[in-house]
Design an enzyme around this catalytic site. Sequence first.
Site, PDB file in Angstrom:
ATOM      1  N   CYS A  61      12.901  12.113   7.085  1.00 63.91           N
ATOM      2  CA  CYS A  61      12.813  11.735   8.496  1.00 63.91           C
ATOM      3  C   CYS A  61      14.151  11.797   9.217  1.00 63.91           C
ATOM      4  CB  CYS A  61      12.207  10.346   8.633  1.00 63.91           C
ATOM      5  SG  CYS A  61      13.026   9.097   7.618  1.00 63.91           S
ATOM      6  N   LYS A 121       0.859  -1.182   0.000  1.00 66.26           N
ATOM      7  CA  LYS A 121       0.000   0.000   0.000  1.00 66.26           C
ATOM      8  C   LYS A 121       0.894   1.230   0.000  1.00 66.26           C
ATOM      9  CE  LYS A 121      -1.721   2.788   3.070  1.00 66.26           C
ATOM     10  NZ  LYS A 121      -1.755   4.059   2.308  1.00 66.26           N
ATOM     11  N   GLU A 161       8.462  16.738  15.030  1.00 70.23           N
ATOM     12  CA  GLU A 161       8.880  16.658  13.640  1.00 70.23           C
ATOM     13  C   GLU A 161       8.039  17.636  12.821  1.00 70.23           C
ATOM     14  OE1 GLU A 161      10.323  12.928  10.959  1.00 70.23           O
ATOM     15  OE2 GLU A 161       8.319  12.783  11.804  1.00 70.23           O
ATOM     16  N   GLU A 205       9.759   2.127  10.625  1.00 69.65           N
ATOM     17  CA  GLU A 205      10.692   3.249  10.491  1.00 69.65           C
ATOM     18  C   GLU A 205       9.832   4.497  10.611  1.00 69.65           C
ATOM     19  OE1 GLU A 205      12.203   6.408   9.462  1.00 69.65           O
ATOM     20  OE2 GLU A 205      11.906   5.671   7.421  1.00 69.65           O
TER      21      GLU A 205
END
Length: 474
Positions: free
Chosen positions: A280, A171, A380, A246
Site C-alpha cells: 500500500c 479475522k 491503486e 489503514e
Amino acid sequence: MSHSTDFYIDGGWVAPLGPDRIEVVNPATEQVAGVVAQGTAADVDLAVAAARRAFETWGRTTPDERITFLRAVIDGYTARLDEVAATISAEMGAPITFARQAQAASLIGQFERAIETLQKYELATPLSGTVTIRREPIGVAGLITAWNWPLNLIAGKLAYALAAGCTVVLKPSEVAPLSAMLLAEVIDEAGLPAGVFNLVNGDGATVGQRISAHPDVDMVSFTGSTRAGILIAKAAADSVKRVHQELGGKSANIILPDADHEQAVAAGVRRAFKNSGQSCQAPTRMLVHRSRYDEALRYARQTAESIRYGDPADPVTEMGPVVSGAQFERVQSMIRSGIDQGARVVTGGLGRPSDVGTGWFVRPTIFGDVDNSMTIAREEIFGPVLPIIAYDTEDEAVAIANDTPYGLANYVQSADREHALALAPRLRSGRVYINTMDATETAPFGGYKQSGNGREEGEFGLEEYLETKAVITG
C-alpha cells in the site's frame, strides 16, 4: 495444519457452526493450497463473548506479565519460521527468499518493537497536584487484515493490542489465511489465557461486518481497501466504537533533477515492484523532471526487464505472481486503461510473460507519457505497473504528488538532503521517505485523507488500543 477448518476460540480449537468452506489457491500453480472454514455471525458472537470474559482478567495484568507472553510467542514463532515462510509463499505467491527474510520475519520485528514500547511507556502520569492521567486498555479489539502482507499486518495490530491489555478477535484475509492459522497454533502453545486471542476465518461481508457492528467489540482496526474501510466505519457507527483504518495509497516518488538518476530510478522501480507491486505504501507514481525524463525511462526499462520473476519456490526469484485470478484481471484492466488513455508502454504490457504458462504472473510494466489525470495515476493498481510522470518545476511536482485522494506515503530523492527535507512539510502524507526506500517499524505508520486514520507501530500504535482516564483527587 491439523486445525485448518477449525476456529480458535476461548483457548481451544472449535468446529465452525456453518458448513461452508473457502479454498485457498496457490497463485503460482493455480492449485488449491488449503481449505479454511467460512465463519458465521454466530461464530463471531462466540469469539467476542470469550474475549469479553477474558478481558476482565487480561486487562488487569501488568506490563511485565504481558511481555512474558509476547516473548513466548516470539520464541515459538521463530522455531517455525521456515514453515511460516513456505505457507506465505504458497498462499499469496511471495518468492520464498522474500517470504522468509521480509514477510515472515516482519512479525518478529513487530512483536519486539511492541515489547520495547511497552517497557518505556508510562501508563500513569501526573498532570497536576490533584490530577493523574491513566492509560488503560480499551477492551475487546476486532482486527481485520489484508492478504498482501498477511502476518506483518496482523502483527502490527495484534502485538500492540496484547501489549496494551486488550483481548482480540482476529479475522485474517480469506485470500491468505493459512499463515494466520499457524500463528494461532504458536499462540496456543505459548499459553495465552483462554479468550485473550480468538480467530474466526471468513469473508468481509459476513465475519468482518459482524465484528465491526458487534456491540461488545470496543474498537476495530482494519487494513485493506478504502471501499471496504468505508463499509466497516458505517457498520461500526451505531455502537460508536473506535475505528482505526489503514487503507489505500498512491504514493509519489519525486526524483529531483540533481539526484543520481540511474540509482534513484532503479531503486524506485524495485521498491514499486517489490511483493509483485502489492504494497500500500509503495512508490507507485514516479515523478521526474522533464529535462531528465527520457533518461529516467531508459533506466526504468532496464531495471524492470532485469527483475527475475518466476517460480516462488526458487530461491533466486525476485517477483512472483499477483495473489489471485481476480487480482490478475484487475491489473490487466488497469494496464488496458493506460493504453486506451494514451500512455506509452515502455516495457511490459498486457498478458502473462511469454515464458509463463501457469500462474497469475503480470509482466513488469513501465508506462511513459502519463498525465496525473489518467486512471493508472489515480487508482491503486496493486500490481507491478509503474506510471512515470514528467514535471517542469518543483512546485508542480509537489502539486502532482498531493493531487490524489490518498495520503499514505511520499518519497523524495535528491543529492541535497536538506533541500529534499524542505519538501516534507508540503507533502500531504503520513510518511515521507527522503533518499531511502526502506520501511521501518520505528516510525508511526498511517495516512492522511482516504488512506485512513490513526497510526500503527511504536508508541502511536500502542495508544490506538488505550483509553485516557483522568483521576482527580480532592
